[in-house]
Scaffold this active site. Structure first.
Site, PDB file in Angstrom:
ATOM      1  N   LYS A  42      32.565  39.973  34.957  1.00  0.00           N
ATOM      2  CA  LYS A  42      32.808  38.555  34.800  1.00  0.00           C
ATOM      3  C   LYS A  42      33.800  38.029  35.832  1.00  0.00           C
ATOM      4  CE  LYS A  42      33.121  39.302  29.881  1.00  0.00           C
ATOM      5  NZ  LYS A  42      34.035  39.184  28.733  1.00  0.00           N
ATOM      6  N   GLY A  43      34.572  38.952  36.409  1.00  0.00           N
ATOM      7  CA  GLY A  43      35.714  38.555  37.240  1.00  0.00           C
ATOM      8  C   GLY A  43      35.395  37.605  38.380  1.00  0.00           C
ATOM      9  N   ASP A  99      35.366  39.749  42.802  1.00  0.00           N
ATOM     10  CA  ASP A  99      36.728  39.190  42.792  1.00  0.00           C
ATOM     11  C   ASP A  99      37.686  40.009  43.646  1.00  0.00           C
ATOM     12  OD1 ASP A  99      36.611  41.351  41.003  1.00  0.00           O
ATOM     13  OD2 ASP A  99      37.579  40.306  39.342  1.00  0.00           O
ATOM     14  N   ASP A 102      39.355  47.339  44.537  1.00  0.00           N
ATOM     15  CA  ASP A 102      40.529  48.151  44.229  1.00  0.00           C
ATOM     16  C   ASP A 102      40.274  49.576  44.744  1.00  0.00           C
ATOM     17  OD1 ASP A 102      43.057  48.190  42.618  1.00  0.00           O
ATOM     18  OD2 ASP A 102      41.935  49.602  41.401  1.00  0.00           O
ATOM     19  N   PHE A 151      49.479  43.656  39.851  1.00  0.00           N
ATOM     20  CA  PHE A 151      48.419  43.275  38.927  1.00  0.00           C
ATOM     21  C   PHE A 151      48.259  41.760  38.920  1.00  0.00           C
ATOM     22  CE2 PHE A 151      45.835  42.700  35.261  1.00  0.00           C
ATOM     23  CZ  PHE A 151      44.902  43.703  35.457  1.00  0.00           C
ATOM     24  N   ASP A 158      41.269  38.927  34.949  1.00  0.00           N
ATOM     25  CA  ASP A 158      41.845  38.957  33.605  1.00  0.00           C
ATOM     26  C   ASP A 158      42.806  40.110  33.392  1.00  0.00           C
ATOM     27  OD1 ASP A 158      39.771  41.025  33.630  1.00  0.00           O
ATOM     28  OD2 ASP A 158      40.087  41.141  31.477  1.00  0.00           O
ATOM     29  N   ARG A 164      41.675  34.321  32.689  1.00  0.00           N
ATOM     30  CA  ARG A 164      40.579  34.061  33.634  1.00  0.00           C
ATOM     31  C   ARG A 164      40.500  32.585  34.004  1.00  0.00           C
ATOM     32  NH1 ARG A 164      37.271  38.674  34.052  1.00  0.00           N
ATOM     33  NH2 ARG A 164      36.958  39.868  32.141  1.00  0.00           N
TER      34      ARG A 164
HETATM   35  P1  IMP Z   1      37.166  49.250  41.766  1.00  0.00           P
HETATM   36  O1  IMP Z   1      37.240  48.718  43.166  1.00  0.00           O
HETATM   37  O2  IMP Z   1      35.905  49.993  41.462  1.00  0.00           O
HETATM   38  O3  IMP Z   1      38.376  50.090  41.444  1.00  0.00           O
HETATM   39  O4  IMP Z   1      37.182  48.059  40.718  1.00  0.00           O
HETATM   40  C1  IMP Z   1      37.522  46.755  41.020  1.00  0.00           C
HETATM   41  C2  IMP Z   1      37.599  46.003  39.702  1.00  0.00           C
HETATM   42  O5  IMP Z   1      38.845  46.315  39.050  1.00  0.00           O
HETATM   43  C3  IMP Z   1      37.623  44.504  39.925  1.00  0.00           C
HETATM   44  O6  IMP Z   1      36.340  43.948  39.885  1.00  0.00           O
HETATM   45  C4  IMP Z   1      38.474  44.026  38.755  1.00  0.00           C
HETATM   46  O7  IMP Z   1      37.653  43.824  37.624  1.00  0.00           O
HETATM   47  C5  IMP Z   1      39.408  45.161  38.478  1.00  0.00           C
HETATM   48  N1  IMP Z   1      40.741  44.907  39.081  1.00  0.00           N
HETATM   49  C6  IMP Z   1      41.292  45.561  40.121  1.00  0.00           C
HETATM   50  N2  IMP Z   1      42.518  45.072  40.405  1.00  0.00           N
HETATM   51  C7  IMP Z   1      42.737  44.069  39.513  1.00  0.00           C
HETATM   52  C8  IMP Z   1      43.844  43.163  39.291  1.00  0.00           C
HETATM   53  O8  IMP Z   1      44.888  43.158  39.976  1.00  0.00           O
HETATM   54  N3  IMP Z   1      43.681  42.272  38.264  1.00  0.00           N
HETATM   55  C9  IMP Z   1      42.567  42.225  37.493  1.00  0.00           C
HETATM   56  N4  IMP Z   1      41.514  43.041  37.666  1.00  0.00           N
HETATM   57  C10 IMP Z   1      41.600  43.965  38.669  1.00  0.00           C
HETATM   58 MG    MG Z   2      35.375  43.089  38.098  1.00  0.00          MG
END
Ligand code: IMP
Ligand code: MG
Length: 178
Positions: A42-43, A99, A102, A151, A158, A164
């Protein structure tokens, strides 16, 4: 909700400027290609609603919801699809709209999967990236901002489904999540 923020990372105006800039790049690169712009739920929804309107060439819209399997140490790229696309993407130019990147595990896995379905191209547009957190390499074709390892919430992001609907991106106070 402002009282829950340590600081503001990006104001509404800074976000709007960045969206306009990314929209122009996508417009230029996809003229005549009728790309399929895919929101990662949803982000990405808030960013997505803005960026699709900043793209000034015909595009189609679709939605996916995904999560990465297992613990954070896993880097296999295995992902779980909670909601899939409605369209067949064979031969299509796909732009994933996310969004924040990470670890990179989710997008690394998803991009590989969509290429296997025969897309003509799969590119990634992410509002933010946390390079210091990367576990697998992901090429972000359209990246809004590189951010530190804090964060962040708001503008779609969220913490436990909260924040959100903030119009800006803020750093959440540490005492609220640790
Ligand atoms: P990754 O790159 O597979 O680790 O996942 C990325 C997802 O982690 C994003 O789509 C967000 O949903 C979540 N995420 C990573 N950092 C943050 C943050 O600082 N705030 C909120 N959600 C985050
Ligand atoms: Mg996400």
């Amino acid at each position: 909700m402002i009282n829950d923020m340590e600081s503001i990372m990006f104001t509404k105006e800074q976000l709007a400027d960045k969206v306009a800039e990314l929209g122009q790049l996508i417009t230029r690169d996809y003229e005549g290609k009728n790309p399929l712009m895919v929101a990662i739920l949803k982000g990405a929804v808030v960013f997505y609603a803005d960026i699709v309107r900043a793209v000034d060439t015909p595009a189609e819209l679709d939605f996916m919801m995904v999560s990465s399997y297992g613990c954070g140490t896993e880097s296999s790229g295995q992902i779980k699809i909670k909601k899939d696309l409605e369209q067949d993407i064979k031969g299509r130019h796909v732009i994933l709209v996310e969004d924040i990147i990470d670890s990179g595990i989710t997008m690394h896995g998803l991009m590989g999967m969509l290429k296997d379905r025969g897309a003509a191209s799969v590119k990634l547009c992410a509002l933010m990236s946390k390079p210091s957190r990367r576990k697998v390499e992901v090429n972000i074709d359209y990246c809004g901002f590189e951010v530190p390892d804090e964060f962040l919430v708001g503008y779609g992001l969220d913490y436990a489904e909260k924040y959100r609907n903030l119009p800006y991106i803020g750093v959440l106070k540490r005492e609220l999540y640790s």
